[in-house]
Design a protein around this motif. Structure first.
Motif, PDB file in Angstrom:
ATOM      1  N   PRO A 178      10.546  48.463  33.038  1.00  0.00           N
ATOM      2  CA  PRO A 178       9.461  49.229  33.659  1.00  0.00           C
ATOM      3  C   PRO A 178       9.859  49.922  34.967  1.00  0.00           C
ATOM      4  O   PRO A 178       9.484  51.071  35.203  1.00  0.00           O
ATOM      5  N   ALA A 179      10.617  49.252  35.807  1.00  0.00           N
ATOM      6  CA  ALA A 179      11.052  49.869  37.069  1.00  0.00           C
ATOM      7  C   ALA A 179      12.007  51.028  36.806  1.00  0.00           C
ATOM      8  O   ALA A 179      11.952  52.061  37.485  1.00  0.00           O
ATOM      9  N   ALA A 180      12.880  50.866  35.819  1.00  0.00           N
ATOM     10  CA  ALA A 180      13.823  51.939  35.486  1.00  0.00           C
ATOM     11  C   ALA A 180      13.088  53.153  34.923  1.00  0.00           C
ATOM     12  O   ALA A 180      13.457  54.304  35.206  1.00  0.00           O
ATOM     13  N   ILE A 181      12.048  52.921  34.134  1.00  0.00           N
ATOM     14  CA  ILE A 181      11.254  54.018  33.571  1.00  0.00           C
ATOM     15  C   ILE A 181      10.543  54.783  34.687  1.00  0.00           C
ATOM     16  O   ILE A 181      10.477  56.019  34.673  1.00  0.00           O
ATOM     17  N   ILE A 182      10.019  54.061  35.676  1.00  0.00           N
ATOM     18  CA  ILE A 182       9.402  54.713  36.828  1.00  0.00           C
ATOM     19  C   ILE A 182      10.418  55.597  37.542  1.00  0.00           C
ATOM     20  O   ILE A 182      10.145  56.759  37.853  1.00  0.00           O
ATOM     21  N   PHE A 193      14.419  47.784  40.163  1.00  0.00           N
ATOM     22  CA  PHE A 193      14.474  46.573  39.356  1.00  0.00           C
ATOM     23  C   PHE A 193      13.166  45.803  39.456  1.00  0.00           C
ATOM     24  O   PHE A 193      12.326  46.074  40.316  1.00  0.00           O
ATOM     25  N   CYS A 194      12.994  44.865  38.540  1.00  0.00           N
ATOM     26  CA  CYS A 194      11.817  44.017  38.500  1.00  0.00           C
ATOM     27  C   CYS A 194      12.192  42.603  38.940  1.00  0.00           C
ATOM     28  O   CYS A 194      13.328  42.170  38.748  1.00  0.00           O
ATOM     29  N   ILE A 195      11.235  41.912  39.527  1.00  0.00           N
ATOM     30  CA  ILE A 195      11.455  40.522  39.919  1.00  0.00           C
ATOM     31  C   ILE A 195      10.270  39.680  39.457  1.00  0.00           C
ATOM     32  O   ILE A 195       9.163  40.190  39.287  1.00  0.00           O
ATOM     33  N   ASP A 196      10.517  38.398  39.266  1.00  0.00           N
ATOM     34  CA  ASP A 196       9.469  37.469  38.863  1.00  0.00           C
ATOM     35  C   ASP A 196       9.492  36.282  39.810  1.00  0.00           C
ATOM     36  O   ASP A 196      10.393  35.458  39.769  1.00  0.00           O
ATOM     37  N   ALA A 197       8.516  36.222  40.693  1.00  0.00           N
ATOM     38  CA  ALA A 197       8.329  35.070  41.571  1.00  0.00           C
ATOM     39  C   ALA A 197       6.950  34.479  41.308  1.00  0.00           C
ATOM     40  O   ALA A 197       6.240  34.073  42.231  1.00  0.00           O
TER      41      ALA A 197
END
Length: 450
Positions: A178-182, A193-197
């Motif tokens: 999703p971040a790359a598509i944006i 990039f995406c992160i999961d916290a």
């Protein structure tokens, strides 16, 4: 560390396609949660619904916060419309929120500036509707073979067929794409990039984006978080861990509340170094002056919050901001509505703020739209930015038996249950907390100059 200016804001929340609609709902004290429908679930909810908690393959709670009546135009982006249309809502909502944040910042069309802009998005690596559609044939084939062997019927076939159109293989990459598509859609920089916290992801994304700005690796940063997991999977998951209220009551900061309401949506910010925003005459919505993070490490249990870990995050935020907690006017609590979670947070607030003789007003927006999980912090930050701009602290709705006692920080007199005018002061300050599974703790401090 230099302060970070918030110069753009966008959101897609239940009943609100933009911050203006969200503010109208808050001002009207609207409850935007409702029962899940066939549209969200993809099938009749009654098939899996059972009021008895703990039944395998059943969920016992229907209410949630859902994105409805949202029209998405796949041709508004620098990508093939057919390709965009083939993507899951995770991608579509991300594109929409990013575009609106860029427009709100005043940088739409400024390609030289956007080429130096990165994007960090908080996401959950859980199945989505489209990713499930991709993997369903694999699941079906595996289950069919196993049952055939168990029954010793080599010609056994599961009933029903998958009739939906084949999903794009890109939908399998929900963790980082999703971040790359944006970035691709708006010709942004290579920092994406995406992160999961877990439920702290919003503030972790903001912290990381702030680092890129403070270190000079970027001049603009989009930071946000999205909750867009498959509704059936999510409902089964939270029923399995018994996170929903067995008594049907989810009222954060209320003694009767016994669980949370899972919701979906996205929020996005455009960030810039404060000195650069002042130099360039940008509209500064609020300023980030402290962002404290911590992790509990090995605790009692994945789902058991730790007051000590939360207090460490508080302390780090105030050390970074170099202000006293007594200067905070309002504290937006994480307050999910679970008995253990809200009690632990109340204890950590009392332990930290009470010890410093700080008694800010407190509240929670989850009473309005539920818990957006990974994106929960974006709801709070949107509410507080709008509240400071409009000189009003919105009411925390549906609280009939407020938590706390008279001398506590969280107390009946401190919980904002009616819309409250902001005290007249040149600089307003708010603090926001977000706490996630596994002890990912975060505490953010914002200020706004009148």
């Amino acid at each position: 560390m230099e302060k970070i200016a918030i110069i753009g804001l966008s959101c897609l929340f239940p009943d609100a396609n933009n911050p203006e609609q969200f503010w109208q709902n808050l001002s009207a004290e609207k409850d935007s949660t409702s029962d899940i429908s066939v549209t969200e679930l993809g099938l009749d909810p009654s098939i899996f619904y059972d009021t008895t908690k703990g039944k395998p393959e059943k969920f016992y709670f229907l209410k949630g916060g859902f994105i409805r009546n949202f029209d998405f135009n796949p041709n508004e982006y620098n990508l093939p419309g057919e390709f965009v249309q083939s993507l899951d809502n995770t991608f579509k909502w991300s594109l929409y929120a990013a575009k609106q944040a860029i427009i709100n910042s005043g940088y739409w069309g400024n390609q030289s500036a956007l080429s130096e802009c990165g994007v960090i998005l908080g996401t959950l690596a859980l199945p989505t509707k489209a990713s499930n559609q991709l993997f369903a044939p694999i699941y079906q084939q595996t289950i069919e073979t196993a049952i055939s062997e168990l029954l010793q019927e080599k010609d056994f076939r599961l009933g029903g067929t998958l009739t939906a159109a084949k999903a794009s293989p890109y939908n399998a990459m929900v963790s980082g794409l999703p971040a790359a598509i944006i970035s691709r859609a708006f010709n942004l920089s290579g920092t994406h990039f995406c992160i999961d916290a877990a439920c702290s992801s919003s503030f972790y994304a903001i912290k990381l984006a702030s680092h890129y700005l403070q270190s000079g690796k970027a001049d603009l940063m989009l930071a946000g978080a999205i909750s867009c997991s498959d509704p059936l999977f999510l409902r089964m998951l939270f029923s399995g861990i018994q996170g929903y209220p067995e008594n049907g009551i989810s009222r954060p900061l209320d003694k009767t509340s016994r669980g949370l309401i899972t919701s979906e949506g996205i929020g996005m910010l455009m960030l810039k170094r404060y000195s650069d925003a002042v130099r360039d005459g940008d509209k500064i919505l609020a300023t980030i002056c402290g962002n404290g993070l911590s992790n509990d490490g090995k605790g009692k249990h994945l789902l058991s919050p730790n007051a000590q870990g939360q207090m460490i995050a508080y302390q780090r935020a105030y050390d970074e901001a170099k202000i006293n907690p007594q200067e905070i006017d309002y504290l937006e609590c994480h307050a999910t509505g679970t008995l253990l979670g809200d009690t632990t947070e109340s204890n950590s607030i009392e332990g930290f703020f009470g010890a410093k003789n700080a008694k800010p007003l407190v509240g929670s927006t989850k009473n309005n739209i539920g818990h957006l999980l990974v994106a929960a912090g974006m709801v709070g930050i949107t509410k507080t930015i709008l509240g400071m701009s409009n000189n009003v602290i919105p009411a925390t709705i549906n609280v009939s038996e407020p938590m706390g006692s008279e001398n506590n920080v969280i107390s009946p007199q401190n919980i904002v249950r009616t819309a409250t005018p902001w005290t007249s002061k040149e600089t307003k300050r708010v603090a926001l907390s977000a706490f996630g599974f596994g002890g990912t703790n975060s505490h953010l401090i914002l200020e706004h100059n009148s």
